[in-house]
Write a protein that holds these residues in place. Structure first.
Motif, PDB file in Angstrom:
ATOM      1  N   VAL A  79       0.917  -1.132  -0.086  1.00  0.00           N
ATOM      2  CA  VAL A  79      -0.243  -0.231  -0.081  1.00  0.00           C
ATOM      3  C   VAL A  79       0.975   1.353  -0.083  1.00  0.00           C
ATOM      4  O   VAL A  79       2.153   1.287   0.601  1.00  0.00           O
ATOM      5  N   GLU A  80       0.562   2.100  -0.664  1.00  0.00           N
ATOM      6  CA  GLU A  80       1.237   3.735  -0.541  1.00  0.00           C
ATOM      7  C   GLU A  80       0.025   4.559  -0.531  1.00  0.00           C
ATOM      8  O   GLU A  80      -1.086   4.670  -1.049  1.00  0.00           O
ATOM      9  N   GLU A  81       0.556   5.619  -0.005  1.00  0.00           N
ATOM     10  CA  GLU A  81      -0.208   6.973   0.309  1.00  0.00           C
ATOM     11  C   GLU A  81       0.601   8.198   0.199  1.00  0.00           C
ATOM     12  O   GLU A  81       1.858   8.208   0.641  1.00  0.00           O
ATOM     13  N   SER A  82       0.357   9.377  -0.307  1.00  0.00           N
ATOM     14  CA  SER A  82       1.162  10.436  -0.433  1.00  0.00           C
ATOM     15  C   SER A  82       0.294  11.650  -0.039  1.00  0.00           C
ATOM     16  O   SER A  82      -0.772  11.761  -0.029  1.00  0.00           O
ATOM     17  N   LEU A  83       1.150  12.660   0.369  1.00  0.00           N
ATOM     18  CA  LEU A  83       0.642  13.784   0.916  1.00  0.00           C
ATOM     19  C   LEU A  83       1.827  14.974   0.848  1.00  0.00           C
ATOM     20  O   LEU A  83       2.959  14.494   1.308  1.00  0.00           O
ATOM     21  N   GLU A  84       1.514  16.235   0.578  1.00  0.00           N
ATOM     22  CA  GLU A  84       2.601  17.032   0.494  1.00  0.00           C
ATOM     23  C   GLU A  84       2.710  17.882   1.991  1.00  0.00           C
ATOM     24  O   GLU A  84       1.823  18.010   2.558  1.00  0.00           O
ATOM     25  N   VAL A  85       4.147  17.942   2.399  1.00  0.00           N
ATOM     26  CA  VAL A  85       4.480  18.426   3.455  1.00  0.00           C
ATOM     27  C   VAL A  85       5.271  19.872   3.134  1.00  0.00           C
ATOM     28  O   VAL A  85       6.053  19.643   2.270  1.00  0.00           O
ATOM     29  N   TYR A 107       9.173   5.759   3.763  1.00  0.00           N
ATOM     30  CA  TYR A 107       9.018   7.091   3.355  1.00  0.00           C
ATOM     31  C   TYR A 107       9.821   7.408   2.145  1.00  0.00           C
ATOM     32  O   TYR A 107      10.991   7.654   2.379  1.00  0.00           O
ATOM     33  N   ARG A 108       9.203   7.602   1.023  1.00  0.00           N
ATOM     34  CA  ARG A 108       9.912   8.271  -0.079  1.00  0.00           C
ATOM     35  C   ARG A 108       9.730   9.781  -0.166  1.00  0.00           C
ATOM     36  O   ARG A 108       8.578  10.042   0.149  1.00  0.00           O
ATOM     37  N   GLU A 120       7.545  22.162  -5.170  1.00  0.00           N
ATOM     38  CA  GLU A 120       7.748  23.806  -5.277  1.00  0.00           C
ATOM     39  C   GLU A 120       7.319  24.238  -4.017  1.00  0.00           C
ATOM     40  O   GLU A 120       7.924  25.341  -3.415  1.00  0.00           O
ATOM     41  N   ARG A 121       6.486  23.703  -3.086  1.00  0.00           N
ATOM     42  CA  ARG A 121       6.077  23.838  -1.997  1.00  0.00           C
ATOM     43  C   ARG A 121       6.669  23.490  -0.765  1.00  0.00           C
ATOM     44  O   ARG A 121       6.039  23.343   0.564  1.00  0.00           O
ATOM     45  N   GLY A 122       7.353  22.232  -0.987  1.00  0.00           N
ATOM     46  CA  GLY A 122       7.935  21.559   0.152  1.00  0.00           C
ATOM     47  C   GLY A 122       8.418  19.968  -0.340  1.00  0.00           C
ATOM     48  O   GLY A 122       9.435  20.078  -1.390  1.00  0.00           O
ATOM     49  N   THR A 123       7.848  19.105   0.172  1.00  0.00           N
ATOM     50  CA  THR A 123       8.015  17.677   0.079  1.00  0.00           C
ATOM     51  C   THR A 123       6.664  16.691  -0.057  1.00  0.00           C
ATOM     52  O   THR A 123       5.921  16.699   0.724  1.00  0.00           O
ATOM     53  N   LEU A 124       7.032  15.975  -1.198  1.00  0.00           N
ATOM     54  CA  LEU A 124       5.744  14.962  -1.571  1.00  0.00           C
ATOM     55  C   LEU A 124       6.127  13.776  -0.811  1.00  0.00           C
ATOM     56  O   LEU A 124       7.448  13.137  -1.015  1.00  0.00           O
ATOM     57  N   VAL A 125       5.628  13.347   0.390  1.00  0.00           N
ATOM     58  CA  VAL A 125       5.970  12.413   1.302  1.00  0.00           C
ATOM     59  C   VAL A 125       5.069  10.940   0.859  1.00  0.00           C
ATOM     60  O   VAL A 125       3.966  11.127   0.647  1.00  0.00           O
ATOM     61  N   THR A 126       5.604   9.989   0.330  1.00  0.00           N
ATOM     62  CA  THR A 126       4.854   8.677   0.112  1.00  0.00           C
ATOM     63  C   THR A 126       5.295   7.626   1.202  1.00  0.00           C
ATOM     64  O   THR A 126       6.352   7.268   1.127  1.00  0.00           O
ATOM     65  N   GLU A 127       4.206   7.494   2.046  1.00  0.00           N
ATOM     66  CA  GLU A 127       4.587   6.622   2.866  1.00  0.00           C
ATOM     67  C   GLU A 127       4.010   5.137   2.347  1.00  0.00           C
ATOM     68  O   GLU A 127       3.088   4.979   1.421  1.00  0.00           O
ATOM     69  N   TYR A 128       4.788   4.030   2.407  1.00  0.00           N
ATOM     70  CA  TYR A 128       4.553   2.634   1.804  1.00  0.00           C
ATOM     71  C   TYR A 128       4.748   1.491   2.871  1.00  0.00           C
ATOM     72  O   TYR A 128       5.437   1.515   3.692  1.00  0.00           O
ATOM     73  N   TRP A 129       3.810   0.575   2.851  1.00  0.00           N
ATOM     74  CA  TRP A 129       3.947  -0.615   3.694  1.00  0.00           C
ATOM     75  C   TRP A 129       3.941  -1.807   2.405  1.00  0.00           C
ATOM     76  O   TRP A 129       3.251  -1.783   1.417  1.00  0.00           O
ATOM     77  N   THR A 130       4.913  -2.838   3.133  1.00  0.00           N
ATOM     78  CA  THR A 130       4.949  -4.087   2.006  1.00  0.00           C
ATOM     79  C   THR A 130       4.750  -5.200   3.095  1.00  0.00           C
ATOM     80  O   THR A 130       5.576  -5.425   4.020  1.00  0.00           O
ATOM     81  N   ASP A 131       3.510  -6.049   3.109  1.00  0.00           N
ATOM     82  CA  ASP A 131       3.564  -7.103   3.915  1.00  0.00           C
ATOM     83  C   ASP A 131       4.865  -8.179   3.328  1.00  0.00           C
ATOM     84  O   ASP A 131       4.869  -8.595   2.409  1.00  0.00           O
ATOM     85  N   LEU A 132       5.448  -8.606   4.317  1.00  0.00           N
ATOM     86  CA  LEU A 132       6.593  -9.538   4.291  1.00  0.00           C
ATOM     87  C   LEU A 132       6.287 -11.052   4.471  1.00  0.00           C
ATOM     88  O   LEU A 132       7.185 -11.837   4.445  1.00  0.00           O
TER      89      LEU A 132
END
Length: 156
Positions: free
Chosen positions: A8-14, A90-91, A96-108
């Motif tokens: 799963v991945e979700e992103s939000l600008e910080v 977190y990638r 232009e306004r900061g950082t796009l943070v993409t949190e990811y989770w991988t089931d191992l």
């Protein structure tokens, strides 16, 4: 029956530059500020123990930092009783306004008897069945990213 979701991945600008967001994420003690489940973190070098809570369930995980690339990516593997559970990361992408943070989770938990044991432990400790884990984590990731953004906002 729907197919199991393993990642799963979700992103939000910080509103901070990548190096500042990375510094916040790499200080794992701060994870309890934004994660809806983390209640305590004990850092030990490149490893840490995280204690989590969801409703009446409380559990811990031993984590090992596997990616520490300042300003670009931070990730750790969660291991319980020696069994691989998940990779959280977190990638960071400059905007232009900061950082796009993409949190990811991988089931191992993917193969053989170790998977079955890890699945049972996951259900017992967290109360989340394997088939609902991805949806549960997606909801938590959205909340985590919102709280991270608030913590990194102008007043931070």
């Amino acid at each position: 029956m729907t197919a199991r979701v393993w990642t799963v991945e979700e992103s939000l600008e910080v509103p901070l530059p990548p190096h500042a967001v990375y510094a916040a994420l790499a200080d794992v003690r701060r994870m309890r500020e934004w994660s809806p489940e983390v209640i305590w973190v004990w850092p030990r070098g490149r490893r840490f123990v995280g204690v989590n809570r969801k409703a009446g369930w409380v559990w811990f995980g031993t984590c090992r930092i596997v990616v520490a690339d300042p300003g670009r990516e931070f990730a750790f593997d969660n291991i319980t009783f020696g069994l691989p559970v998940a990779r959280w990361g977190y990638r960071l992408t400059p905007t232009e306004r900061g950082t796009l943070v993409t949190e990811y989770w991988t089931d191992l938990r993917r193969h053989g008897w170790r998977r079955r044991i890890a699945e049972v432990l996951g259900l017992v400790f967290t109360g989340t069945p394997p088939a609902r884990r991805a949806d549960h984590n997606r909801t938590g990731m959205r909340e985590t990213l919102r709280r991270l953004r608030a913590a990194c906002g102008p007043a931070a």
